[in-house]
Design an enzyme around this catalytic site. Structure first.
Site, PDB file in Angstrom:
ATOM      1  N   ASN A 116       0.825  -1.207   0.000  1.00 48.69           N
ATOM      2  CA  ASN A 116       0.000   0.000   0.000  1.00 48.69           C
ATOM      3  C   ASN A 116       0.858   1.254   0.000  1.00 48.69           C
ATOM      4  OD1 ASN A 116      -2.741  -0.838  -0.102  1.00 48.69           O
ATOM      5  ND2 ASN A 116      -2.636  -1.496   2.017  1.00 48.69           N
ATOM      6  N   HIS A 118      10.618   2.375   5.413  1.00 52.99           N
ATOM      7  CA  HIS A 118      10.147   2.873   4.123  1.00 52.99           C
ATOM      8  C   HIS A 118      11.021   4.045   3.705  1.00 52.99           C
ATOM      9  CE1 HIS A 118       6.548   0.463   4.856  1.00 52.99           C
ATOM     10  NE2 HIS A 118       6.463   1.028   6.044  1.00 52.99           N
TER      11      HIS A 118
END
Length: 257
Positions: A180, A210
């Protein structure tokens, strides 16, 4: 504002708990028919059973729930917040949701999820982005239940290993429960087919990491975040749940950032 929730998983429970603590709901929960309870007016199994005065629905149940219920909710004129950003990698679903929102006069709001810096990407996009790369790095156990299991021995991995290198669309399609963030980066920046995505299993890390690197006419930036999971589900991002609460707060605020 009357608020409904789709799903009762880790993120759904977090959102419901936060709303209950504020004394604001959720007013109703959309669940699968098998989870309905007799005489419980706060749980329904069909979009058609949602009350007419509902202001907002919050999707916390994953790609399948957005595909199943999203268009019907938007067609009813009910705004929808979702964390299932990766589902929009399916062009047919994206088109369906767009048409439904236009028909109902509603909006689909994409929660930022487990990543930040999306506002910077959106601004840079105006002047022209030339390169955006997203890298997702998790402990080996964080990739269990994903296609990484077919490529790597996750229980005995002794070095960081890339198990996916491709576009954000490919990542979101192949890793629906893990990408996502790649989808959010793509939608904020250069799009699904022009956002390079790398997914890494790394036994040396304990958090989900991330990273975004972007460059263009604005200059360049690199963003990195180490995210923790929700206590009751090691595969659900705490920041994704928090971003949903923040999205609801923006819908209520008189002044919005």
């Amino acid at each position: 504002m009357k608020i409904g929730i789709i799903g009762e998983g880790a993120i759904g429970r977090y959102v419901a708990k936060h709303l209950n603590a504020e004394g604001r709901g959720p007013d109703i929960t959309l669940v699968r028919p098998a989870r309905l309870q007799a005489n419980n007016k706060r749980r329904v199994a069909r979009v058609s059973d949602l009350p007419d005065d509902l202001s907002l629905m919050v999707d916390c149940a994953g790609h399948a729930a957005l595909s199943e219920h999203g268009a019907a909710i938007l067609e009813r004129g009910i705004d929808l917040i979702t964390v299932s950003v990766g589902a929009l990698a399916d062009p047919e679903l994206e088109s369906q949701l767009t048409k439904a929102a236009q028909t109902g006069g509603a909006q689909l709001h994409l929660a930022s999820g487990a990543i930040g810096a999306l506002d910077c990407l959106q601004a840079a996009k105006v002047g022209g982005l030339t390169d955006v790369t997203y890298t997702g790095r998790k402990p080996p156990g964080g990739w269990k239940g994903s296609p990484a299991e077919a490529q790597l021995d996750l229980d005995n991995l002794d070095a960081a290993t890339i198990h996916f290198d491709g576009t954000a669309r490919q990542a979101a399609t192949q890793y629906p429960k893990n990408a996502n963030v790649a989808a959010a980066v793509a939608l904020a920046g250069r799009g699904f087919d022009n956002t390079r995505t790398r997914l890494i299993a790394d036994p040396a890390v304990t958090a989900n990491i991330h990273e975004i690197h972007a460059s263009g006419s604005f200059g360049a930036f690199t963003f990195r975040i180490e995210g923790r999971a929700l206590p009751d589900n090691p595969r659900s991002s705490a920041l994704a749940a928090m971003s949903t609460i923040a999205a609801i707060a923006r819908r209520r605020a008189a002044i919005v950032m």
